[in-house]
Design a protein around this motif. Sequence first.
Motif, PDB file in Angstrom:
ATOM      1  N   PRO A  72     -67.375   4.193  61.309  1.00  0.00           N
ATOM      2  CA  PRO A  72     -66.798   5.384  61.289  1.00  0.00           C
ATOM      3  C   PRO A  72     -65.260   5.684  60.886  1.00  0.00           C
ATOM      4  O   PRO A  72     -65.850   6.146  59.849  1.00  0.00           O
ATOM      5  CB  PRO A  72     -65.796   4.957  62.588  1.00  0.00           C
ATOM      6  N   ARG A  89     -71.079   7.233  63.100  1.00  0.00           N
ATOM      7  CA  ARG A  89     -70.663   7.234  63.899  1.00  0.00           C
ATOM      8  C   ARG A  89     -69.683   5.641  64.722  1.00  0.00           C
ATOM      9  O   ARG A  89     -68.773   4.867  64.039  1.00  0.00           O
ATOM     10  CB  ARG A  89     -69.458   8.615  64.094  1.00  0.00           C
ATOM     11  N   ALA A  95     -68.106   7.833  57.728  1.00  0.00           N
ATOM     12  CA  ALA A  95     -69.207   8.671  58.100  1.00  0.00           C
ATOM     13  C   ALA A  95     -68.406  10.070  58.494  1.00  0.00           C
ATOM     14  O   ALA A  95     -69.113  11.167  58.473  1.00  0.00           O
ATOM     15  CB  ALA A  95     -69.439   8.209  60.498  1.00  0.00           C
ATOM     16  N   GLY A  96     -67.515   9.694  57.634  1.00  0.00           N
ATOM     17  CA  GLY A  96     -66.515  10.957  57.500  1.00  0.00           C
ATOM     18  C   GLY A  96     -67.566  11.828  56.690  1.00  0.00           C
ATOM     19  O   GLY A  96     -66.663  13.435  56.760  1.00  0.00           O
ATOM     20  N   ARG A 107     -75.989  11.007  61.494  1.00  0.00           N
ATOM     21  CA  ARG A 107     -74.098  10.791  61.659  1.00  0.00           C
ATOM     22  C   ARG A 107     -74.280  10.263  62.904  1.00  0.00           C
ATOM     23  O   ARG A 107     -73.083   9.947  62.361  1.00  0.00           O
ATOM     24  CB  ARG A 107     -74.335  12.486  61.091  1.00  0.00           C
TER      25      ARG A 107
END
Length: 307
Positions: free
Chosen positions: A300, A296, A303-304, A292
């Motif tokens: 980014p 990110r 990755a949320g 993770r």
Amino acid sequence: MDWDKLRIFHAVADAGSLTHAGDSLHLSQSAVSRQIRGLEESLNTTLFHRHARGLILTEQGELLFDATRAMVKRLDTATARIRDSEEEVFGELRVTTTTGFGSLWLAPRLTKFYEKFPDLRIDLILEERVLDLPMREADVAIRLKEPSQADLIRKRLMSVRMRMYGSPDYLDRTGRLETIKDISKHRLICQNPSAPQVSAGASLVQEVLSHEVASLLTVNSYFGVLQAVINGLGIGVLPDYLVEDFPTLERVLPEIESQEVPVFLAFPEELRHSKRIAAFRDFVQEEIITHRRRLREQRPDEAGDQH
């Protein structure tokens, strides 16, 4: 009932041969034959049909083999629990997961695990079939849905989404998609919709196929889909966990993706205190945290929704 005779019967039934059973038990063929005759006499029944190609279980033999098979699995579980040291991790760990997740995400990370636990032997079982953990077909499973079997301890690890990807070279050559209608100019690469797979992935494939696709290539595993995409055969439907290990993949039509697919780790309740299981569980959780973090850093915007 004499356990030695049952143990020998189980070996013969499993091998289908007196000779092979004798080799595994370090007994002569005549000694094995005597034990089988003694067991048949004590039960007053015939357990095997003698055949030119070997021994075939009778109906009564099948019933006894089912019982001894269950006993052996229970003994294996007891042995594993007894041998699990409070301070050391050793022995065999049978891990089952899907072909795609096992070959593309898990296997490449096992180098670190072996560096930490060199005495542990891993048997990695990759198949879509859900193995029976309580019956000791495997020790621990990573599944892309919540396990439904009873008497399992389960831990949700993360979520996966199926998305569309292409290689930069392919997209430079054929043109990038602006809308889903542009799929009519491309080959779609996906798992065969009839093959065992997560329902969310199958639903996404069906949605894309509802538009006019120029060409179609179906493969029975995500590993094959990935290889085809990397080699510029078309647009592939792939799990999003690949973007860390294959950063050159370019996401196509970011607004199109599957429903969330939960990833669970599960193992039998009776292995709750197993040091081997705990070591593997902690390793996978640490790798997911690292996964993770890298997502990110790399992307980014994508990755949320890794939970």
